[in-house]
Design an enzyme around this catalytic site. Structure first.
Site, PDB file in Angstrom:
ATOM      1  CG  HIS A   1      -0.649  -7.957   8.343  1.00  0.00           C
ATOM      2  ND1 HIS A   1      -2.286  -8.100   8.127  1.00  0.00           N
ATOM      3  CD2 HIS A   1      -0.266  -9.449   8.144  1.00  0.00           C
ATOM      4  CE1 HIS A   1      -2.643  -9.167   7.969  1.00  0.00           C
ATOM      5  NE2 HIS A   1      -1.486 -10.271   8.855  1.00  0.00           N
TER       6      HIS A   1
ATOM      7  CG  HIS B   1      -5.542  -5.010   7.680  1.00  0.00           C
ATOM      8  ND1 HIS B   1      -5.180  -4.349   9.144  1.00  0.00           N
ATOM      9  CD2 HIS B   1      -4.476  -5.188   7.724  1.00  0.00           C
ATOM     10  CE1 HIS B   1      -4.144  -5.317   9.694  1.00  0.00           C
ATOM     11  NE2 HIS B   1      -4.034  -6.010   8.123  1.00  0.00           N
TER      12      HIS B   1
ATOM     13  CB  CYS C   1      -2.728  -2.527  10.663  1.00  0.00           C
ATOM     14  SG  CYS C   1      -4.034  -1.370  10.084  1.00  0.00           S
TER      15      CYS C   1
END
Length: 302
Positions: free
Chosen positions: A272, A260, A209
């Protein structure tokens, strides 16, 4: 015949002078925007104490004849200062330059005196050496003063460099479209769709990510750490997200803290790299499994 030619010549010259007088006005509308570069070598426009020593070790990537080096961050304020002249109050793009070396400071702080007060921009001088690095667009008052500073304090390690700075005035015919914008960032992020997830990855062969957001922004001269929680420390906090902003959060039941990051494409949507076994893809970030910690902006929205 000669009289007739002379008469035509007189009329032509008279018309040409009149036309020329009119044309004098026209170039002003399309003239290049006001630009000023200040190098550390210019003693009339640069000030620093003896702690900032001269160096030309990287003469192939510095600007001008040399640059100044502060060998380690200080516990006191002893900033290097650049004197900038701005002919009128308005919006100006501010850029800085330093040589290339992996041992430089990774959290160098630049201060810009805008009309609303001093603004801070933190950069990684270990990267992007030998290039003009965009620090931001600011409203500057008219005048001639020391309005750009390289801070002597830093939370990073390594040499702090003061080499050169540049300001470019934005006029009615100049927009920030020549620099990075949120929409440009989104277009770049879309080219990563389908790339497989890889823990610690930061290439087309695989990304995680923060590797995705780090690599996308790197193309626009924005160097972020390869860590979601660290990326959250950079940029400007915003309450209403826009395309190109980053959204940070954590998954339910997996512990506290930021875990994240995704890149916003439009309202409630992001690109993402989710988890092992998946690929870079679109997702909705305002849902039950994603707890939002906040949003950050790193470039102008438009």
């Amino acid at each position: 015949m000669q009289r007739l030619f002379g008469l035509y010549a007189t009329i032509f010259l008279t018309f040409g002078v009149a036309l020329g007088a009119l044309l004098v006005i026209a170039p002003g509308a399309s003239a290049s925007p006001y630009t000023q570069i200040v190098d550390n070598f210019n003693s009339n426009r640069f000030q620093a104490s003896g702690r900032w020593v001269f160096s030309n070790f990287h003469s192939n990537t510095d600007y001008g004849k040399n640059y100044r080096v502060l060998k380690r961050p200080l516990s006191v304020t002893d900033n290097a200062r650049f004197k900038i002249r701005t002919p009128a109050k308005g919006s100006y793009r501010v850029l800085a330059r330093w040589p290339s070396d992996s041992g430089y400071n990774n959290r160098t702080r630049f201060w810009v005196k805008a009309s609303s007060g001093w603004k801070l921009k933190t950069v990684n001088q270990r990267q992007n050496g030998g290039k003009w690095v965009y620090l931001g667009t600011y409203t500057l008052n008219a005048g001639d003063s020391y309005r750009i500073q390289v801070a002597s304090r830093s939370k990073g390690r390594g040499y702090i460099i003061a080499d050169a700075v540049k300001v470019v005035r934005l006029t009615s015919g100049t927009t920030t479209s020549s620099g990075p914008t949120g929409l440009k960032v989104v277009r770049e992020a879309k080219t990563w769709l389908g790339v497989p997830y890889k823990w610690g990855g930061a290439s087309r062969n695989g990304v995680d990510c923060s590797g995705l957001t780090m690599t996308v922004y790197k193309k626009f001269g924005k160097y972020l750490p390869h860590n979601a929680a660290e990326q959250f420390k950079y940029g400007t906090r915003v309450s209403t997200p826009a395309p190109g902003n980053l959204v940070f959060g954590r998954y339910d039941g997996t512990g506290p803290g930021i875990q994240h990051v995704g890149l916003i494409t439009w309202s409630n949507q992001m690109i993402h790299a989710p988890q092992p076994g998946t690929v870079v893809r679109y997702a909705t970030f305002k849902n039950s499994y994603y707890n939002i910690a906040g949003y950050r902006r790193y470039v102008p929205n438009r």
